[in-house]
Enzyme design. Sequence first.
Site, PDB file in Angstrom:
ATOM      1  N   GLY A   1       6.926  36.440 -20.504  1.00 18.56           N
ATOM      2  CA  GLY A   1       7.017  37.569 -19.600  1.00 18.56           C
ATOM      3  C   GLY A   1       7.286  38.900 -20.260  1.00 18.56           C
ATOM      4  N   ILE A   2       8.281  39.619 -19.737  1.00 16.86           N
ATOM      5  CA  ILE A   2       8.602  40.966 -20.197  1.00 16.86           C
ATOM      6  C   ILE A   2       8.948  40.982 -21.683  1.00 16.86           C
ATOM      7  CG2 ILE A   2      10.292  42.834 -19.979  1.00 16.86           C
ATOM      8  CD1 ILE A   2      10.484  42.024 -16.960  1.00 16.86           C
ATOM      9  N   GLY A   3       9.737  40.033 -22.141  1.00 15.47           N
ATOM     10  CA  GLY A   3      10.127  40.001 -23.539  1.00 15.47           C
ATOM     11  C   GLY A   3       8.942  39.834 -24.464  1.00 15.47           C
TER      12      GLY A   3
ATOM     13  N   SER B   1      17.651  44.772 -12.504  1.00 22.80           N
ATOM     14  CA  SER B   1      16.645  44.470 -11.489  1.00 22.80           C
ATOM     15  C   SER B   1      16.847  45.428 -10.332  1.00 22.80           C
ATOM     16  CB  SER B   1      16.801  43.025 -11.006  1.00 22.80           C
ATOM     17  OG  SER B   1      16.022  42.771  -9.853  1.00 22.80           O
TER      18      SER B   1
ATOM     19  N   TYR C   1      21.229  35.107  -8.121  1.00 23.82           N
ATOM     20  CA  TYR C   1      20.504  35.955  -9.075  1.00 23.82           C
ATOM     21  C   TYR C   1      20.850  37.422  -8.846  1.00 23.82           C
ATOM     22  CZ  TYR C   1      16.617  38.291 -11.438  1.00 23.82           C
ATOM     23  OH  TYR C   1      15.866  39.118 -12.241  1.00 23.82           O
TER      24      TYR C   1
ATOM     25  N   GLY D   1      15.006  36.655 -25.124  1.00 23.63           N
ATOM     26  CA  GLY D   1      14.038  36.181 -24.142  1.00 23.63           C
ATOM     27  C   GLY D   1      12.627  36.610 -24.513  1.00 23.63           C
ATOM     28  N   ALA D   2      12.292  36.457 -25.800  1.00 22.67           N
ATOM     29  CA  ALA D   2      11.075  37.079 -26.339  1.00 22.67           C
ATOM     30  C   ALA D   2       9.831  36.212 -26.266  1.00 22.67           C
ATOM     31  CB  ALA D   2      11.312  37.477 -27.795  1.00 22.67           C
TER      32      ALA D   2
END
Length: 347
Positions: free
Chosen positions: A21-23, A145, A158, A17-18
Site C-alpha cells: 500500500g502507501i508504504g 487518518s 481503528y 510498513g514498506a
Amino acid sequence: MKIRLKKLPDQVMVITGATSGIGLVTARKAAKQGARLVLAARNEDALKQVCDELNGQGAEATYVVADVGKEDEVHHVASAAIQRFGRIDTWVNNAGIGMFGRNEEVSTEDKRRLFETNFWGVVYGSLAATEHLKRNGGALINIGSEVSDVSVPLQGIYAASKHAVKGFTDSLRIELAEAGAPVSVTLIKPGSIDTMFAVHAKNYMDVEPKLPAPIYAPDIVADAILHAATHPERDIFVGGGAKMAAAGAYYMPAVIDRIMKRVMFGQQRSDQPARHRENSLYSPSRDLKERNGVGGRTRETSLYTSAITGAKSNKALMLGAGLALAAVWQLRRNGGLKHKYAVPKQS
C-alpha cells in the site's frame, strides 16, 4: 529554531510498513527521486524483493525485519539506519492494521494487538527517530487518518488508535518546539485509500468489508509524505472528502452522527460473504501489492491536497475557503442563516 529539511536526493529515509500500500508506493517514489532508504516490515521475503527491485534501478535501499509493536525491534531499525548511512533525515511511521466489526464483538486481545501496531508502533518509532533527528534536524511523519478527527461505526478500535496517534503526535510536536529541536512533525490524514487495507484487516462481519467512498489512490498519500519530508507541515489531509468529514465532525458533530448511522454501515459492507482468510493482525501479509482495485472508482488526483501541498497562493486560497465555510457552519449552528447552503463537492 528554524527547521530546514533536505532535498530528497540528499536524504536518508526510514519507512515502516514498506511492503504494501502507501508504504510501498512511498518507497518506490522516494527511491526514484534519489533518497536512500531503510525499509521495515515483518515479511523478510517481501522486503528483500522490494530492495532488490529498487537497488536494481540504481537506488540505494536496505531493509530491517521488524514488528513495530515491539520497542526493541524499532530501535534496531534506527540503529541499522545509522550503521548503514550514518544518519536519519526523515522517519515515516506508516505501519498499520485495520479491523471491521462492532465494538462489543471485537475481542479484547484483538483490540490490544491493533493498538500495539497502530499506536505503540508510532510512539516507539517517533521516539527512536527524534533521538537522532534532534541532533541534525529532519522530519518525523506519522500516518494518521481522517478517523483521527471523526469516528466511524464498524471501525471503532481503528478510529480510537488513530485518535490516539493524533494526540501523541500533536503533543510531541509542541514539546520538540519548546525544546528548540529542529524537527518537523507532520500528521498525514488520508481518507479512504485504494490499498490492501480491507483485505488485510481482521473482519468480524458476516460479509467482506469495503471502504466508503470517495476512495483515493495511494500515490496521492505518497506525494503528501514526500512533500512533508521536504517542507515543514503541521498536518495534511489527503482528499477533500477527508477534510470535509473532519470539518463536519468539528462543526456539526450531532449531524455527522446521524449521517453515519444512516449511511456508514451499508458503505462498509460488501455483498460478498465473509471469507475465512488470513489477516495481518498477527502475521505479515505476503502479497506485495500497492492497490486492491475498486473497479475504476479510485480518484487518481485530489485538487484539495494538491492545493495544500502546492504554492503559497494556493494554500491561502484553500485557507480562505475553509474559513468561509467554517463561518457559514457556525452561523447555521447559531441560527444566523435562514437558508440552506449547499456544500460544494470536494475532490
